[in-house]
Design a protein around this motif. Structure first.
Motif, PDB file in Angstrom:
ATOM      1  N   ALA A   1      19.378  14.634   0.612  1.00 18.79           N
ATOM      2  CA  ALA A   1      18.771  14.086  -0.609  1.00 18.79           C
ATOM      3  C   ALA A   1      18.587  12.572  -0.541  1.00 18.79           C
ATOM      4  CB  ALA A   1      19.615  14.456  -1.828  1.00 18.79           C
ATOM      5  N   LEU A   2      19.226  11.953   0.456  1.00 21.30           N
ATOM      6  CA  LEU A   2      19.055  10.506   0.626  1.00 21.30           C
ATOM      7  C   LEU A   2      17.621  10.120   0.938  1.00 21.30           C
ATOM      8  CD1 LEU A   2      22.174   9.186   2.527  1.00 21.30           C
ATOM      9  CD2 LEU A   2      21.545   9.004   0.131  1.00 21.30           C
ATOM     10  N   VAL A   3      16.829  11.084   1.439  1.00 18.17           N
ATOM     11  CA  VAL A   3      15.425  10.751   1.753  1.00 18.17           C
ATOM     12  C   VAL A   3      14.666  10.310   0.501  1.00 18.17           C
ATOM     13  CG1 VAL A   3      15.218  12.195   3.815  1.00 18.17           C
ATOM     14  CG2 VAL A   3      14.592  13.156   1.558  1.00 18.17           C
ATOM     15  N   LEU A   4      15.130  10.710  -0.679  1.00 15.67           N
ATOM     16  CA  LEU A   4      14.398  10.335  -1.897  1.00 15.67           C
ATOM     17  C   LEU A   4      14.406   8.821  -2.102  1.00 15.67           C
ATOM     18  CD1 LEU A   4      15.332  13.096  -4.494  1.00 15.67           C
ATOM     19  CD2 LEU A   4      13.703  13.119  -2.617  1.00 15.67           C
ATOM     20  N   SER A   5      15.618   8.249  -2.214  1.00 17.64           N
ATOM     21  CA  SER A   5      15.676   6.799  -2.451  1.00 17.64           C
ATOM     22  C   SER A   5      15.118   6.041  -1.247  1.00 17.64           C
ATOM     23  CB  SER A   5      17.102   6.356  -2.765  1.00 17.64           C
ATOM     24  OG  SER A   5      17.982   6.775  -1.750  1.00 17.64           O
ATOM     25  N   GLN A   6      15.343   6.588  -0.036  1.00 16.71           N
ATOM     26  CA  GLN A   6      14.780   5.919   1.156  1.00 16.71           C
ATOM     27  C   GLN A   6      13.254   5.891   1.081  1.00 16.71           C
ATOM     28  OE1 GLN A   6      16.335   8.369   4.248  1.00 16.71           O
ATOM     29  NE2 GLN A   6      18.331   7.372   4.304  1.00 16.71           N
ATOM     30  N   SER A   7      12.652   6.992   0.631  1.00 19.67           N
ATOM     31  CA  SER A   7      11.188   7.049   0.613  1.00 19.67           C
ATOM     32  C   SER A   7      10.621   6.055  -0.408  1.00 19.67           C
ATOM     33  CB  SER A   7      10.696   8.470   0.328  1.00 19.67           C
ATOM     34  OG  SER A   7      10.897   8.799  -1.032  1.00 19.67           O
ATOM     35  N   LEU A   8      11.383   5.804  -1.476  1.00 23.62           N
ATOM     36  CA  LEU A   8      10.937   4.802  -2.457  1.00 23.62           C
ATOM     37  C   LEU A   8      10.945   3.412  -1.825  1.00 23.62           C
ATOM     38  CD1 LEU A   8      12.838   6.086  -5.639  1.00 23.62           C
ATOM     39  CD2 LEU A   8      10.451   6.496  -5.008  1.00 23.62           C
ATOM     40  N   GLN A   9      11.916   3.193  -0.953  1.00 22.69           N
ATOM     41  CA  GLN A   9      11.973   1.897  -0.257  1.00 22.69           C
ATOM     42  C   GLN A   9      10.834   1.769   0.759  1.00 22.69           C
ATOM     43  OE1 GLN A   9      13.778  -0.708  -1.200  1.00 22.69           O
ATOM     44  NE2 GLN A   9      14.401   0.687  -2.846  1.00 22.69           N
ATOM     45  N   VAL A  10      10.458   2.882   1.379  1.00 22.52           N
ATOM     46  CA  VAL A  10       9.280   2.877   2.270  1.00 22.52           C
ATOM     47  C   VAL A  10       8.062   2.410   1.465  1.00 22.52           C
ATOM     48  CG1 VAL A  10       7.669   4.385   3.523  1.00 22.52           C
ATOM     49  CG2 VAL A  10      10.149   4.684   3.816  1.00 22.52           C
ATOM     50  N   ALA A  11       7.911   2.970   0.263  1.00 28.11           N
ATOM     51  CA  ALA A  11       6.776   2.603  -0.598  1.00 28.11           C
ATOM     52  C   ALA A  11       6.832   1.133  -0.987  1.00 28.11           C
ATOM     53  CB  ALA A  11       6.787   3.471  -1.851  1.00 28.11           C
ATOM     54  N   LYS A  12       8.024   0.668  -1.313  1.00 32.92           N
ATOM     55  CA  LYS A  12       8.160  -0.731  -1.740  1.00 32.92           C
ATOM     56  C   LYS A  12       7.797  -1.685  -0.610  1.00 32.92           C
ATOM     57  CE  LYS A  12      11.408  -4.061  -3.675  1.00 32.92           C
ATOM     58  NZ  LYS A  12      10.290  -5.001  -3.738  1.00 32.92           N
ATOM     59  N   ARG A  13       8.234  -1.298   0.623  1.00 35.77           N
ATOM     60  CA  ARG A  13       7.902  -2.138   1.777  1.00 35.77           C
ATOM     61  C   ARG A  13       6.390  -2.220   1.948  1.00 35.77           C
ATOM     62  NH1 ARG A  13      12.199  -0.271   4.515  1.00 35.77           N
ATOM     63  NH2 ARG A  13      10.989   1.353   5.543  1.00 35.77           N
ATOM     64  N   LEU A  14       5.727  -1.071   1.878  1.00 37.86           N
ATOM     65  CA  LEU A  14       4.267  -1.055   2.017  1.00 37.86           C
ATOM     66  C   LEU A  14       3.617  -1.909   0.926  1.00 37.86           C
ATOM     67  CD1 LEU A  14       3.665   2.718   2.864  1.00 37.86           C
ATOM     68  CD2 LEU A  14       3.272   0.744   4.370  1.00 37.86           C
ATOM     69  N   TYR A  15       4.116  -1.756  -0.296  1.00 35.14           N
ATOM     70  CA  TYR A  15       3.568  -2.532  -1.416  1.00 35.14           C
ATOM     71  C   TYR A  15       3.757  -4.028  -1.160  1.00 35.14           C
ATOM     72  CZ  TYR A  15       2.531  -4.286  -6.010  1.00 35.14           C
ATOM     73  OH  TYR A  15       1.972  -4.999  -7.044  1.00 35.14           O
ATOM     74  N   ASP A  16       4.962  -4.408  -0.725  1.00 39.34           N
ATOM     75  CA  ASP A  16       5.253  -5.823  -0.482  1.00 39.34           C
ATOM     76  C   ASP A  16       4.403  -6.382   0.650  1.00 39.34           C
ATOM     77  OD1 ASP A  16       7.074  -5.801  -2.527  1.00 39.34           O
ATOM     78  OD2 ASP A  16       8.849  -5.644  -1.244  1.00 39.34           O
ATOM     79  N   GLU A  17       4.012  -5.496   1.588  1.00 40.67           N
ATOM     80  CA  GLU A  17       3.135  -5.951   2.691  1.00 40.67           C
ATOM     81  C   GLU A  17       1.671  -6.012   2.271  1.00 40.67           C
ATOM     82  OE1 GLU A  17       6.052  -3.800   5.987  1.00 40.67           O
ATOM     83  OE2 GLU A  17       3.985  -3.081   5.746  1.00 40.67           O
ATOM     84  N   GLY A  18       1.372  -5.608   1.021  1.00 43.60           N
ATOM     85  CA  GLY A  18       0.006  -5.754   0.517  1.00 43.60           C
ATOM     86  C   GLY A  18      -0.763  -4.450   0.372  1.00 43.60           C
ATOM     87  N   GLN A  19      -0.156  -3.322   0.712  1.00 44.12           N
ATOM     88  CA  GLN A  19      -0.860  -2.039   0.580  1.00 44.12           C
ATOM     89  C   GLN A  19      -1.088  -1.729  -0.913  1.00 44.12           C
ATOM     90  OE1 GLN A  19      -3.058   0.426   1.190  1.00 44.12           O
ATOM     91  NE2 GLN A  19      -2.041   0.600   3.184  1.00 44.12           N
ATOM     92  N   ARG A  20      -2.310  -1.424  -1.303  1.00 44.79           N
ATOM     93  CA  ARG A  20      -2.608  -1.130  -2.711  1.00 44.79           C
ATOM     94  C   ARG A  20      -3.308   0.219  -2.880  1.00 44.79           C
ATOM     95  NH1 ARG A  20       0.531  -4.529  -2.904  1.00 44.79           N
ATOM     96  NH2 ARG A  20       0.550  -6.490  -4.075  1.00 44.79           N
ATOM     97  N   ASP A  21      -3.455   0.953  -1.775  1.00 42.53           N
ATOM     98  CA  ASP A  21      -4.134   2.243  -1.828  1.00 42.53           C
ATOM     99  C   ASP A  21      -3.086   3.340  -2.112  1.00 42.53           C
ATOM    100  OD1 ASP A  21      -6.842   3.687  -0.189  1.00 42.53           O
ATOM    101  OD2 ASP A  21      -5.080   4.835  -0.779  1.00 42.53           O
ATOM    102  N   ALA A  22      -3.237   3.996  -3.269  1.00 39.43           N
ATOM    103  CA  ALA A  22      -2.206   4.956  -3.695  1.00 39.43           C
ATOM    104  C   ALA A  22      -2.065   6.098  -2.691  1.00 39.43           C
ATOM    105  CB  ALA A  22      -2.542   5.498  -5.085  1.00 39.43           C
ATOM    106  N   SER A  23      -3.189   6.594  -2.150  1.00 39.11           N
ATOM    107  CA  SER A  23      -3.072   7.759  -1.261  1.00 39.11           C
ATOM    108  C   SER A  23      -2.354   7.397   0.038  1.00 39.11           C
ATOM    109  CB  SER A  23      -4.438   8.397  -1.001  1.00 39.11           C
ATOM    110  OG  SER A  23      -5.302   7.424  -0.502  1.00 39.11           O
ATOM    111  N   MET A  24      -2.523   6.165   0.523  1.00 40.62           N
ATOM    112  CA  MET A  24      -1.798   5.725   1.732  1.00 40.62           C
ATOM    113  C   MET A  24      -0.290   5.700   1.455  1.00 40.62           C
ATOM    114  SD  MET A  24      -4.033   4.973   4.118  1.00 40.62           S
ATOM    115  CE  MET A  24      -3.269   3.813   5.222  1.00 40.62           C
ATOM    116  N   ILE A  25       0.073   5.131   0.320  1.00 45.49           N
ATOM    117  CA  ILE A  25       1.506   5.015  -0.004  1.00 45.49           C
ATOM    118  C   ILE A  25       2.114   6.406  -0.218  1.00 45.49           C
ATOM    119  CG2 ILE A  25       3.180   4.122  -1.691  1.00 45.49           C
ATOM    120  CD1 ILE A  25       1.330   1.710  -2.079  1.00 45.49           C
ATOM    121  N   LYS A  26       1.387   7.284  -0.933  1.00 47.18           N
ATOM    122  CA  LYS A  26       1.913   8.636  -1.197  1.00 47.18           C
ATOM    123  C   LYS A  26       2.097   9.406   0.116  1.00 47.18           C
ATOM    124  CE  LYS A  26      -1.166   9.673  -4.451  1.00 47.18           C
ATOM    125  NZ  LYS A  26      -1.893  10.423  -5.502  1.00 47.18           N
TER     126      LYS A  26
END
Ligand code: AMP
Length: 283
Positions: free
Chosen positions: A199-224
């Motif tokens: 179940a740790l993959v849940l919070s980890q996956s949110l951090q993956v998304a945050k990293r992408l967002y912080d790097e400038g990714q704004r495309d929802a389908s890429m992040i999902k």
């Protein structure tokens, strides 16, 4: 601390406080308290003259095949925990007192309650809106505290209070997590050792998304897609949804512009877990 068991007693107290202009905080819960609930209670205690925690496993917000009957309960333990953080009153009514045979209302909020959990749990938010309306009417709170853990519920309640001009401020409280990142939840007790690990993959996956967002990714389908890929590294994880929605309306977005909530619901065997992260807000 005092335990209130009946609707009549609660109404008498609540209306007395309103007449006396008391600043009252309410913390609605279904019990089996953990530090997430207690964080809400502490915030209320710090900001109000009186704090009422409600403990009620609300039958009408559960679907026919959900976990109402086996939902974990421990009133004695809950009372000790509530008292330890300074709660003044615990209101723990019986279902028949809250929903007598004559009860027949339903509150239907469109839009905000129709996506995410609204799709997979039909009737859930109608049940939540009904119980919260009843609790607000009984306790007459100045402030109400809800966790960002249930981000869609928080958005639904904000709409409920605004649409019906309820004289109460709705306050969101950040998600409290275990040391390893898993969001605290009463339902975590259902997880066996292997599921708990995966179940740790849940919070980890949110951090993956945050990293992408912080790097400038704004495309929802890429992040999902990146979030899904990370969750799918856990063989027991069955994704119900991974969605990016506007933080106020809960409607899906294609581009991340205003504040959004990345929300996910994932099953591990019979246990359904939710988690989320806000991206792009001021905080
Ligand atoms: P529940 O008893 O699960 O209905 O939750 C009662 C309240 O506690 C809701 O407003 C939840 O959002 C909040 N809550 C539950 N878990 C957490 C958590 N880990 N962090 C913050 N708030 C939480």
């Amino acid at each position: 601390m005092e335990l209130i068991k009946t609707v009549a007693e609660m109404a008498a107290l609540g209306h007395g406080w309103r007449a006396a202009n008391k600043k009252v905080g309410i913390v609605p819960t279904m019990g089996y308290l953990h530090e997430g609930h207690l964080e809400l209670a502490k915030t209320s205690v710090a900001n109000n003259e009186i704090t009422v925690m409600t403990i009620f496993v609300n039958p009408i917000q559960f679907g026919p095949n959900e976990d109402l009957d086996c939902y974990p309960r421990d009133l004695a333990g809950d009372l000790a925990k509530a008292e330890s953080v300074g709660v003044d009153y615990v209101f723990a009514p019986q279902p028949a007192d809250m929903y007598p045979k004559t009860y027949s209302c339903s509150i239907d909020i469109t839009g905000v309650s129709e996506t995410l959990c609204g799709q997979s749990r039909p009737g859930h938010f109608q049940g939540v809106c009904a119980v919260i309306t009843k609790l607000f009417n009984l306790v007459q709170p100045t402030n109400a505290y809800f966790g960002q853990k249930d981000g869609q519920q928080l958005a639904v309640i904000k709409h409920l209070a605004a649409d019906f001009n309820m004289p109460v401020k709705i306050n969101g409280v950040p998600i409290v997590r275990e040391a390893d990142g898993l969001a605290k939840s009463s339902r975590n007790v259902y997880l066996d050792e292997e599921c708990r690990k995966q179940a740790l993959v849940l919070s980890q996956s949110l951090q993956v998304a945050k990293r992408l967002y912080d790097e400038g990714q704004r495309d929802a389908s890429m992040i999902k897609a990146a979030v899904r890929a990370h969750i799918e590294t856990a063989p027991l994880a069955e994704i119900e949804y991974v969605e990016i929605v506007d933080a106020l309306t809960m409607q899906p977005v294609g581009k991340l512009e205003d504040e959004v909530m990345l929300a996910l619901a994932v099953r591990f065997k019979t246990t359904r877990l939710i988690d989320n992260i806000l991206l792009g807000g001021e905080a």
